[in-house]
Each structure stands twice: as C-alpha cells, then as structure tokens.
Design a protein around this motif. Structure first.
Motif, PDB file in Angstrom:
ATOM      1  N   GLU A 110      -3.510   3.443   9.266  1.00  0.00           N
ATOM      2  CA  GLU A 110      -3.244   3.547   7.831  1.00  0.00           C
ATOM      3  C   GLU A 110      -3.167   4.985   7.352  1.00  0.00           C
ATOM      4  O   GLU A 110      -2.421   5.304   6.437  1.00  0.00           O
ATOM      5  N   SER A 151       0.631   8.688   6.051  1.00  0.00           N
ATOM      6  CA  SER A 151       0.363   7.248   5.991  1.00  0.00           C
ATOM      7  C   SER A 151       1.668   6.496   6.160  1.00  0.00           C
ATOM      8  O   SER A 151       2.745   7.084   6.093  1.00  0.00           O
ATOM      9  N   GLN A 178       0.807  -0.088   1.241  1.00  0.00           N
ATOM     10  CA  GLN A 178      -0.450  -0.781   1.526  1.00  0.00           C
ATOM     11  C   GLN A 178      -1.543   0.197   1.991  1.00  0.00           C
ATOM     12  O   GLN A 178      -2.722  -0.121   1.948  1.00  0.00           O
ATOM     13  N   ASP A 179      -1.145   1.381   2.438  1.00  0.00           N
ATOM     14  CA  ASP A 179      -2.101   2.375   2.932  1.00  0.00           C
ATOM     15  C   ASP A 179      -2.505   3.393   1.867  1.00  0.00           C
ATOM     16  O   ASP A 179      -3.237   4.344   2.153  1.00  0.00           O
TER      17      ASP A 179
END
Length: 174
Positions: free
Chosen positions: A141, A152, A156-157
């Motif tokens: 991530e 990243s 979502q990270d």
C-alpha cells in the motif's frame, strides 16, 4: 512548514490530489499547483475536483520548494512529454528532497530516469515500466525509499500514503 510543488494537469485522479492536499494542509504545509501553463483551471478525471493552477512550469524553480507531490490518474502521462516538467521532477530526486507519487505518478519519475535501484510501488499497469526503469517494485500500500521517495498504488491506499508523507516531512523537520 513545507512548501510542496504539485505537478498536476487535467485528468488527474480526483481523490489522489484532494486527500493528500487536505492531509498536508491540515499539518500546516502549503500545496502549490504547477502545470505546463499557469493561470487556468484543470479537472479531475472523475469530474469531482477542479483545481486552479497557480504557476506554469517556466515560472517556478525547484529550489523554492521543500518537496514534490505527483498525483496519479492520466495527469503524469500528460505532463511527462514536457522536458521542463521532467527536469523539474528530476531535480527533486537528485537533491534527495521528499517526493510523493501515487498511482501513475511514478511515470514522471520513469521519464526523468530517476528511479533506478529505488524501492517503489505504483498502479499495477505501470509495474513493468517501473521494473524496466530499474526500480524494485513492491506490491504494498505504501513504500518509503531512502527516507525520500513515498509511493502508493491506488486511492484505496490513501490512508497509508497520507500518513507516510506527513511523517516524512515531520521527520525531516519541515
């Protein structure tokens, strides 16, 4: 507090700009927007974010900034055809100043030939490009390399990306 150059143009990934910008500003840092030309507005690819561009690349000097931020989406690919933008990004890597790149952001660093031997992550579609540029890809991530480069993979990270960019600036006393 740090003054952060942000290389951005149309078709950036909305959240990959707005979320880190908010995290940085919450901690007292200044986010400055830079495109090939200044005094205009650009839009995110999701149509959610509109960003006023403060400076054109010819109007800025890397020495006036403490760090570089490259949001993802299609923006990095659209920017990397301009030698001035590439040279600007490369100067941060050469000077070992903090560089934050998410998703497709590392594409600009590939063109700058600035990631050979570096630990990195990014969106899965650029993995082979990163490896061909000599980087060591990690499907994580967030990856922090040499207390300078924070990367990243996707929106979502963002929680991990935002945490590490703020931590790095704090660690550097900025």
């Amino acid at each position: 507090m740090a003054r952060i150059a942000t290389l951005i143009t149309d078709m950036f990934e909305d959240m990959e700009f707005t979320s880190p910008k908010e995290a940085l500003e919450t901690h007292g840092h200044t986010v400055v927007t830079i495109d090939k030309e200044g005094s205009k507005a650009v839009r995110g690819k999701q149509g959610e974010a509109r960003v006023e561009i403060e400076y054109g690349i010819s109007d800025v000097n890397p020495e006036d900034f403490d760090a570089l931020f490259i949001p993802g989406g299609f923006s990095p690919d659209l920017l990397r055809d301009d030698d001035r933008v590439v040279a600007f990004a490369k100067s941060f890597m050469n000077a070992m100043k903090p560089v934050f790149a998410i998703c497709h952001g590392p594409q600009l660093l590939i063109t700058a030939r600035a990631i050979e031997g570096r630990d990195i992550t990014g969106y899965k579609s650029i993995r082979v490009d990163l490896e061909n540029a000599g980087a060591k890809f990690h499907d994580q991530e967030v990856v922090v390399c040499q207390k300078q480069l924070v990367t990243s993979r996707t929106p979502q990270d963002l929680h991990a990306f935002n945490r590490e960019i703020v931590n790095l600036l704090e660690e550097k006393g900025l």
